[in-house]
Design a protein around this motif. Structure first.
Motif, mmCIF file in Angstrom:
data_model
loop_
_atom_site.group_PDB
_atom_site.id
_atom_site.type_symbol
_atom_site.label_atom_id
_atom_site.label_comp_id
_atom_site.label_asym_id
_atom_site.label_seq_id
_atom_site.Cartn_x
_atom_site.Cartn_y
_atom_site.Cartn_z
ATOM 1 N N CYS A 182 0.808 -1.229 0.000
ATOM 2 C CA CYS A 182 0.000 0.000 0.000
ATOM 3 C C CYS A 182 0.836 1.272 0.000
ATOM 4 O O CYS A 182 0.302 2.367 0.206
ATOM 5 N N TYR A 194 0.559 -5.049 8.129
ATOM 6 C CA TYR A 194 -0.008 -6.185 7.413
ATOM 7 C C TYR A 194 0.177 -7.478 8.191
ATOM 8 O O TYR A 194 -0.559 -8.450 7.961
ATOM 9 N N TYR A 199 -5.243 -14.067 7.715
ATOM 10 C CA TYR A 199 -4.885 -14.657 6.429
ATOM 11 C C TYR A 199 -5.466 -16.062 6.290
ATOM 12 O O TYR A 199 -5.647 -16.778 7.286
ATOM 13 N N THR A 200 -5.684 -16.427 5.042
ATOM 14 C CA THR A 200 -6.027 -17.812 4.717
ATOM 15 C C THR A 200 -4.797 -18.454 4.093
ATOM 16 O O THR A 200 -4.191 -17.901 3.161
ATOM 17 N N ASP A 212 -8.650 -17.665 7.671
ATOM 18 C CA ASP A 212 -8.897 -16.418 8.411
ATOM 19 C C ASP A 212 -8.317 -16.428 9.828
ATOM 20 O O ASP A 212 -9.025 -16.219 10.816
ATOM 21 N N SER A 586 -3.337 -15.334 1.894
ATOM 22 C CA SER A 586 -4.236 -14.444 1.167
ATOM 23 C C SER A 586 -5.074 -13.628 2.134
ATOM 24 O O SER A 586 -5.564 -14.142 3.154
ATOM 25 N N TYR A 587 -5.234 -12.344 1.779
ATOM 26 C CA TYR A 587 -6.143 -11.464 2.519
ATOM 27 C C TYR A 587 -6.801 -10.547 1.494
ATOM 28 O O TYR A 587 -6.122 -9.749 0.835
ATOM 29 N N LYS A 588 -8.117 -10.704 1.333
ATOM 30 C CA LYS A 588 -8.857 -9.945 0.318
ATOM 31 C C LYS A 588 -8.160 -10.117 -1.029
ATOM 32 O O LYS A 588 -8.014 -11.227 -1.520
ATOM 33 N N ASP A 589 -7.702 -9.010 -1.640
ATOM 34 C CA ASP A 589 -7.079 -9.100 -2.958
ATOM 35 C C ASP A 589 -5.570 -9.294 -2.895
ATOM 36 O O ASP A 589 -4.918 -9.388 -3.942
ATOM 37 N N SER A 590 -5.000 -9.348 -1.715
ATOM 38 C CA SER A 590 -3.546 -9.491 -1.566
ATOM 39 C C SER A 590 -3.191 -10.965 -1.415
ATOM 40 O O SER A 590 -3.850 -11.710 -0.673
ATOM 41 N N ARG A 591 -2.137 -11.375 -2.118
ATOM 42 C CA ARG A 591 -1.685 -12.763 -2.047
ATOM 43 C C ARG A 591 -0.171 -12.782 -1.941
ATOM 44 O O ARG A 591 0.536 -12.080 -2.684
#
Length: 608
Positions: A182, A194, A199-200, A212, A586-591
């Protein structure tokens, strides 16, 4: 005669008022953010406030360290240099810095401390910093006792370690996750944390392994039961994290560590505190009652089976206070020995594995009446992350710092003299010329009473001696004026006697840096820093990640290992028992892709 090693309890100060209370509660030094360029961008302080803090600190021989520990752009160097001069003139005792470009500037002789942001993990790195002129080095949080011991034996420089508070999951100064994701750089004081997100975890085939959970969110550090081990390993400065923490936290944690250290000093005469005076506490410190994500020793004993993350929440868990015995329509009955108060905050892990909480409206014995009844079941473990009565006690005056003084009133040839000597031997005297008259009534008791009134000064009377040849009459107003003037002179004498550290004298020839090439991990963001490393024998210097963003490079280096945490470490299980790599967070659109270096026992994170 054995020289006692001075030990420093170093506390954080979000602002000047918190810094003063840290001193009152037992800190030997405080660290506070500069007006700009601190690694906590939201915790800057004016030069005037730092001057006020230094004046108060120096009355107890306490030091003030100012954090100016971000990397700097070329266009910021001159402003940084100006700030350094202002801080030096304001009485700051040392700067905590990361950017080596500062060493190329015309600076006042203020002492420099190497921030943990300079990634101080090895004997070679610490020796280099000492040879470059740093007076104190803040070691990486990940080091074991043996590693600390090895550095102390090899390098003659005071070592500072964190003993309490929040932990960065990455080696400090080596995290670019926030900058890449970001645009907020941890090396510029703008970390978006972050590591605290849920996270998954998936494997190479996209199979969900963990969903999560806060897989990078570490528990808080607590070495309060290992202080003696750290002192024996060679540590001289014990640092409490928390330049964003509020007043009650700093009061409580500082006081707790002060008590632990003083107990050690009573048994171990080879150690001594590094500042003067005494602290009287008006409450019982307990670190479990302040913000905490539960506690860990981290890697002090190397990698162990101890859980070091708090997967269910990045928020404060607090202290364990019992389990749910039964649940009624409007109240919860708790089984345990803790007492509760109206206004307490209670947390628990709900049926979905998520940490949630409620506020207690009313208490009847072991029955808690929440403002809104939660969905909770018997046998659920309860944690108090807000202790209303404890916080109320800390909102009042909760400690007092003072110095003992001995007072002597005696005759002179032309009148009288009043002398005060503090417990460190600093002395002040005032004479008063007058015609002596014998009093009609005994004056001793009244004279002692007047001299003992030191009011809101930092002094307390230890002994009063009146050595007058006769029962002389001295007007109360005169004696009070003499006492006030001597106190002012003693305060001035203490400030004059205080000696600030100065930057170490080093050879004009720069020391040789341990490596010949610096990648983006060197965090070089300006030309002066490049010059510095070139003078230290570095042949190639890449720009900092924040200056020239790079793809497919590790964004985080950490000793925390998700494979080890999940029981998939190849040293512990058969190859067929582990999921197919690479693993992803992964978190939302971040991988993010995980890479494991088992030789170095490290995990690295890349952005996909």
């Amino acid at each position: 005669m054995t020289v006692r090693r001075k030990i420093e309890l170093l506390s954080p100060a979000k602002n000047v008022d918190i810094g003063i209370e840290a001193i009152n509660h037992g800190a030997d030094a405080v660290y506070i953010g500069a007006p700009r360029f601190g690694a906590r961008a939201s915790a800057g302080n004016s030069v005037e406030d730092i001057e006020r803090l230094a004046a108060y600190a120096h009355s107890f021989g306490t030091r003030v360290y100012v954090a100016l520990n971000t990397i700097l752009r070329d266009d910021e160097l001159e402003e940084a240099r100006t700030i350094v001069y202002e801080l030096y003139n304001a009485g700051a005792d040392a700067l905590i810095v990361q950017d080596m470009g500062l060493l190329q500037l015309d600076l006042p002789p203020i002492a420099l401390h190497a921030s943990t942001q300079t990634d101080n993990r090895t004997v070679e790195k610490v020796r280099f910093l000492a040879d470059a002129g740093f007076s104190q080095v803040v070691l990486a949080r990940e080091l074991s006792l043996q590693q600390i011991r090895d550095i102390h034996r090899a390098v003659d420089v005071p070592l500072e370690v964190f003993v309490h508070g929040a932990l960065c999951v990455s080696y400090s100064g080596q995290c670019y996750m926030s900058a890449a994701a970001c645009g907020r750089s941890a090396n510029r004081g703008e970390c978006a944390q972050y590591c605290r997100l849920p996270y998954t975890l998936t494997d190479a085939d996209g199979r969900v392994l963990v969903r999560d959970k806060h897989l990078l969110s570490l528990k808080d550090l607590n070495q309060s039961d290992r202080l003696e081990d750290l002192l024996d390993a060679g540590v001289s400065s014990l640092k409490i994290e928390g330049r964003l923490k509020e007043l009650s936290y700093v009061k409580n944690v500082t006081a707790y560590y002060r008590l632990r250290l003083d107990e050690i000093f009573k048994r171990r005469r080879e150690f001594a505190r590094s500042s003067d005076g005494h602290t009287e506490l008006f409450f019982t410190p307990d670190v479990s009652k302040s913000f905490n994500r539960s506690f860990t020793h981290y890697f002090l004993d190397g990698r162990t089976s101890e859980a070091i993350i708090s997967p269910d929440t990045p928020k404060s868990v607090g202290e364990f206070v019992g389990v749910v015995k039964s649940v009624a329509d409007r109240f919860i009955t708790v089984s345990g020995v803790h007492s509760f108060s109206n206004g307490d905050g209670i947390g628990f892990i709900n049926r979905k594995g998520v940490f949630e909480g409620f506020r207690v409206n009313r208490v009847e014995g072991n029955r808690l009446f929440p403002g809104q009844m939660p969905d909770i079941s018997p046998k659920t473990r309860l944690y108090r992350n807000y202790n209303h009565e404890f916080e109320k006690a800390l909102s009042r005056k909760s400690a007092e710092r003072f110095l003992y003084v001995d007072i002597t009133l005696y005759d002179t040839a032309f009148g009288f003299a009043l002398e005060m000597t503090d417990e460190t031997g600093v002395q002040a005297t005032m004479s008063w010329e007058c015609t002596k008259e014998v009093a009609r009534t005994l004056q001793l008791e009244n004279q002692q009473r007047l001299l003992s009134k030191l009011g809101d000064t930092v002094f307390r009377v230890r002994n009063i001696e009146v050595r007058l040849e006769e029962n002389w009459f001295i007007p109360s107003s005169v004696l009070a004026d003499m006492r006030r003037c001597v106190v002012e002179r003693l305060m001035l004498a203490r400030r004059i006697a205080f000696r600030r550290d100065v930057r170490k004298d080093v050879d004009k020839q720069r020391p040789v840096f341990p490596v010949k090439e610096l990648s983006y991990l060197g965090n070089v963001a300006n030309g002066k820093a490049s010059e510095f490393y070139a003078q230290c024998g570095v042949r190639s210097v890449q720009p900092a990640f924040e200056v020239s963003s790079q793809g497919n490079v590790p964004l985080m280096f950490t000793r925390h290992c998700i494979k080890y945490m999940q029981g998939w470490c190849p040293k512990l299980v058969r190859r067929g028992d582990v999921p197919k790599e690479p693993l992803f967070l992964s978190y939302k659109d971040s991988r993010f892709r995980l890479e494991f270096d088992c030789r170095l026992c490290e995990m690295r994170i890349y952005k996909e």
